[in-house]
Design an enzyme around this catalytic site. Structure first.
Site, PDB file in Angstrom:
ATOM      1  N   CYS A 168       0.864  -1.180   0.000  1.00 64.60           N
ATOM      2  CA  CYS A 168       0.000   0.000   0.000  1.00 64.60           C
ATOM      3  C   CYS A 168       0.901   1.230   0.000  1.00 64.60           C
ATOM      4  O   CYS A 168       2.062   1.136  -0.404  1.00 64.60           O
ATOM      5  CB  CYS A 168      -0.970  -0.018   1.181  1.00 64.60           C
ATOM      6  SG  CYS A 168      -0.181  -0.038   2.811  1.00 64.60           S
ATOM      7  N   ASN A 227       2.318   1.400   4.361  1.00 62.68           N
ATOM      8  CA  ASN A 227       2.611   0.118   5.026  1.00 62.68           C
ATOM      9  C   ASN A 227       2.322   0.180   6.523  1.00 62.68           C
ATOM     10  O   ASN A 227       3.010  -0.446   7.326  1.00 62.68           O
ATOM     11  CB  ASN A 227       4.058  -0.351   4.768  1.00 62.68           C
ATOM     12  CG  ASN A 227       4.331  -1.796   5.169  1.00 62.68           C
ATOM     13  OD1 ASN A 227       5.438  -2.126   5.578  1.00 62.68           O
ATOM     14  ND2 ASN A 227       3.342  -2.672   5.083  1.00 62.68           N
ATOM     15  N   CYS A 236      -1.364   0.600   7.383  1.00 58.34           N
ATOM     16  CA  CYS A 236      -2.791   0.280   7.510  1.00 58.34           C
ATOM     17  C   CYS A 236      -3.182  -0.933   6.656  1.00 58.34           C
ATOM     18  O   CYS A 236      -3.355  -2.031   7.173  1.00 58.34           O
ATOM     19  CB  CYS A 236      -3.663   1.482   7.124  1.00 58.34           C
ATOM     20  SG  CYS A 236      -3.443   2.915   8.208  1.00 58.34           S
ATOM     21  N   ARG A 237      -3.329  -0.726   5.366  1.00 59.02           N
ATOM     22  CA  ARG A 237      -3.930  -1.766   4.535  1.00 59.02           C
ATOM     23  C   ARG A 237      -3.046  -2.978   4.303  1.00 59.02           C
ATOM     24  O   ARG A 237      -3.490  -4.129   4.484  1.00 59.02           O
ATOM     25  CB  ARG A 237      -4.341  -1.165   3.172  1.00 59.02           C
ATOM     26  CG  ARG A 237      -5.476  -0.155   3.296  1.00 59.02           C
ATOM     27  CD  ARG A 237      -5.621   0.665   2.033  1.00 59.02           C
ATOM     28  NE  ARG A 237      -4.462   1.558   1.845  1.00 59.02           N
ATOM     29  CZ  ARG A 237      -4.226   2.282   0.758  1.00 59.02           C
ATOM     30  NH1 ARG A 237      -5.073   2.206  -0.256  1.00 59.02           N
ATOM     31  NH2 ARG A 237      -3.174   3.065   0.684  1.00 59.02           N
ATOM     32  N   SER A 238      -1.790  -2.766   3.874  1.00 57.41           N
ATOM     33  CA  SER A 238      -0.959  -3.943   3.572  1.00 57.41           C
ATOM     34  C   SER A 238      -0.553  -4.732   4.818  1.00 57.41           C
ATOM     35  O   SER A 238      -0.463  -5.963   4.739  1.00 57.41           O
ATOM     36  CB  SER A 238       0.249  -3.582   2.690  1.00 57.41           C
ATOM     37  OG  SER A 238       1.104  -2.664   3.302  1.00 57.41           O
ATOM     38  N   ASP A 281      -8.066   3.826   1.239  1.00 54.62           N
ATOM     39  CA  ASP A 281      -7.128   4.274   2.266  1.00 54.62           C
ATOM     40  C   ASP A 281      -7.918   4.762   3.490  1.00 54.62           C
ATOM     41  O   ASP A 281      -8.689   5.711   3.386  1.00 54.62           O
ATOM     42  CB  ASP A 281      -6.295   5.419   1.664  1.00 54.62           C
ATOM     43  CG  ASP A 281      -5.218   5.903   2.596  1.00 54.62           C
ATOM     44  OD1 ASP A 281      -5.242   5.553   3.789  1.00 54.62           O
ATOM     45  OD2 ASP A 281      -4.344   6.641   2.128  1.00 54.62           O
TER      46      ASP A 281
HETATM   47  P1  4NP Z   1      -1.745   2.761   4.137  1.00 60.11           P
HETATM   48  O1  4NP Z   1      -2.393   4.101   4.739  1.00 60.11           O
HETATM   49  O2  4NP Z   1      -1.220   3.121   2.767  1.00 60.11           O
HETATM   50  O3  4NP Z   1      -2.891   1.826   4.085  1.00 60.11           O
HETATM   51  O4  4NP Z   1      -0.654   2.343   5.095  1.00 60.11           O
HETATM   52  C1  4NP Z   1      -1.709   5.311   4.817  1.00 60.11           C
HETATM   53  C2  4NP Z   1      -0.861   5.561   5.862  1.00 60.11           C
HETATM   54  C3  4NP Z   1      -0.224   6.783   5.969  1.00 60.11           C
HETATM   55  C4  4NP Z   1      -0.422   7.739   5.003  1.00 60.11           C
HETATM   56  C5  4NP Z   1      -1.267   7.469   3.940  1.00 60.11           C
HETATM   57  C6  4NP Z   1      -1.902   6.269   3.855  1.00 60.11           C
HETATM   58  N1  4NP Z   1       0.218   8.996   5.114  1.00 60.11           N
HETATM   59  O5  4NP Z   1      -0.072   9.865   4.287  1.00 60.11           O
HETATM   60  O6  4NP Z   1       1.030   9.188   6.003  1.00 60.11           O
END
Ligand code: 4NP
Length: 154
Positions: free
Chosen positions: A8, A11, A13-15, A122
């Protein structure tokens, strides 16, 4: 052994959720798969998964506390058989950075899901419902991925 990398943006939340859910599923089903996750970005490298993602996963019996965020590396494109993007933006970024000699198959994770949705949204800037939605989509696609790997193993 087949190897799968979930990717993602951050790294956190989703992955990580996909990694935890799919690892638990493979363990339960007795399928030996090498599983990891990474982000296209490096902002959160070394960090635990987001506390909201950890709590939502724990409610479903999935422990994400051993995971730490890392950025996708060039070696990943050869080290993994399958690299699965959480959304179309992650997929585009992965393909843009892929070396010419990559051996990994790069796809959307929800290609293995049972719904028509293509992206795991997201959840970072939203509320609790977003994290439940991530887990619902991830659990569903994990079942499809398991089936795919079992079909291709025989
Ligand atoms: P992820 O979510 O891609 O599912 O881990 C996010 C975590 C942090 C951010 C964006 C998405 N960020 O902008 O910091």
């Amino acid at each position: 052994m087949v190897s799968v990398l979930f990717v993602c943006l951050g790294n956190i939340c989703r992955s990580p959720a996909a990694e935890g859910v799919f690892r638990a599923l493979c363990l339960r089903e007795g399928l030996s798969v090498s599983i990891d996750s990474a982000g296209t970005g490096a902002w959160h490298a070394g960090n635990l998964p987001d506390i909201r993602m950890r709590a939502a996963a724990k409610n479903r019996g999935i422990d994400l506390s051993k995971q730490r965020a890392r950025q996708v590396q060039q070696a990943d494109y050869r080290d993994f058989d399958l690299i699965l993007a959480m959304d179309q933006s992650n997929l585009a970024d992965l393909l843009a950075e892929a070396p010419p000699n990559r051996t990994a198959d790069i796809r959307l994770f929800l290609d293995f899901g049972s719904s028509n949705e293509r992206d795991v949204p997201d959840p970072y800037y939203g509320g609790d419902a977003g994290f439940e939605k991530v887990l619902n989509l991830v659990e569903d696609a994990a079942l499809g991925l398991l089936q795919h790997l079992e079909d291709n193993a025989s």
